[in-house]
Design an enzyme around this catalytic site. Structure first.
Site, short mmCIF file in Angstrom:
data_model
loop_
_atom_site.label_atom_id
_atom_site.label_comp_id
_atom_site.label_asym_id
_atom_site.label_seq_id
_atom_site.Cartn_x
_atom_site.Cartn_y
_atom_site.Cartn_z
N ASP A 109 -10.32 -4.94 -3.48
CA ASP A 109 -9.81 -3.88 -2.71
C ASP A 109 -10.44 -2.60 -2.52
O ASP A 109 -10.27 -1.90 -3.56
CB ASP A 109 -8.07 -3.79 -3.27
CG ASP A 109 -7.37 -2.93 -2.09
OD1 ASP A 109 -7.80 -2.01 -1.25
OD2 ASP A 109 -6.12 -3.09 -2.10
N SER A 122 0.67 -1.24 -0.01
CA SER A 122 0.14 0.01 -0.09
C SER A 122 0.87 1.39 0.10
O SER A 122 1.62 1.52 -0.77
CB SER A 122 -0.94 0.02 1.00
OG SER A 122 -2.04 0.67 0.95
N HIS A 146 -7.81 -5.95 0.53
CA HIS A 146 -6.36 -5.08 0.66
C HIS A 146 -5.63 -5.77 1.82
O HIS A 146 -5.62 -5.67 2.98
CB HIS A 146 -6.82 -3.81 1.44
CG HIS A 146 -5.75 -2.59 1.31
ND1 HIS A 146 -5.14 -2.18 0.36
CD2 HIS A 146 -5.05 -2.07 2.37
CE1 HIS A 146 -4.25 -1.18 0.51
NE2 HIS A 146 -4.14 -1.31 1.90
#
Length: 225
Positions: free
Chosen positions: A178, A119, A205
């Site tokens: 996600d 991320s 995610h």
């Protein structure tokens, strides 16, 4: 055959301990191939505001690994000291400190064969690869990069990292479900890496590590062993 040593760069509001915990399945999946080394970002994150997008979905409760010490690699809102991946901004706060922290980790805990980011950490990894290829960070000598739920920074100050395609071999991993970093954002990063390999999963995610993903990871990693 010695395992590949990989420096792991956590997501926003995580830290070395919590990210290590969340990647337990990946360590188990690749235990004979890799040694994952975790570091924490230097920036302390304040309590979450409603505008922020943390790097969590279903596991928002602090885990024993220590999400109670949330960290970040840069802030997109320099006044609120907060981060949102979709926030347009002219300048960021803290990125230089984070680059120094990685430089010191490489010096103290390296050498590393590769680098893995999740991320915000994956977006940061792309920047580190750019600095490495521009020869602006002589300490960095990663042979490959794995970017999970990565994205291009929306901060204008960071556009310099996307001037030309990077030569470093890369594996880009993203989930079709996600909700934090939609797969469309991860796809926008692909053109900035030459010969980017892709692993798409049907989840959200997180760092995927099901047996179905093992072959893709192994095929990518075996080129560096």
């Amino acid at each position: 055959m010695a395992p590949l040593r990989i420096l792991c760069i956590h997501g926003y509001r995580q830290n070395a301990g919590s990210f290590r915990e969340k990647t337990g399945a990946l360590r188990k999946l690749l235990k004979k191939q890799v040694e994952l080394v975790f570091m924490s970002a230097p920036l302390t994150v304040q309590q979450a505001s409603k505008e922020e997008v943390p790097d969590k979905e279903n596991d928002s409760a602090p885990g024993p690994g220590g999400d109670e010490d949330p960290r970040g690699w840069w802030f997109s809102d320099i006044h609120a000291r907060s981060f949102n991946a979709q926030q347009q901004c002219e300048e960021s706060l803290g990125l230089d400190e984070s680059v120094i922290a990685v430089r010191e980790a490489v010096r103290d805990q390296g050498p590393f064969d590769g680098i893995l980011g999740f991320s915000q950490g994956a977006a940061f990894v792309a920047m580190l690869c750019s600095l490495q290829e521009q020869k602006l960070e002589p300490e960095l000598n990663f042979r490959f990069a794995i970017l999970v739920a990565g994205f291009c920074s929306a901060c204008k100050e960071h556009h310099k990292f996307y001037n030309s395609p990077l030569q470093i071999p890369s594996l880009h991993v993203f989930g079709l479900q996600d909700k934090v970093i939609p797969d469309s954002m991860s796809r926008e990063l692909l053109p900035f890496f030459q010969d980017a390999q892709v692993l798409i999963h049907n989840g959200g995610h997180f760092v995927p590590a099901a047996s179905a993903h093992r072959q893709t990871y192994q095929d990518f990693l075996k080129k560096f062993q």
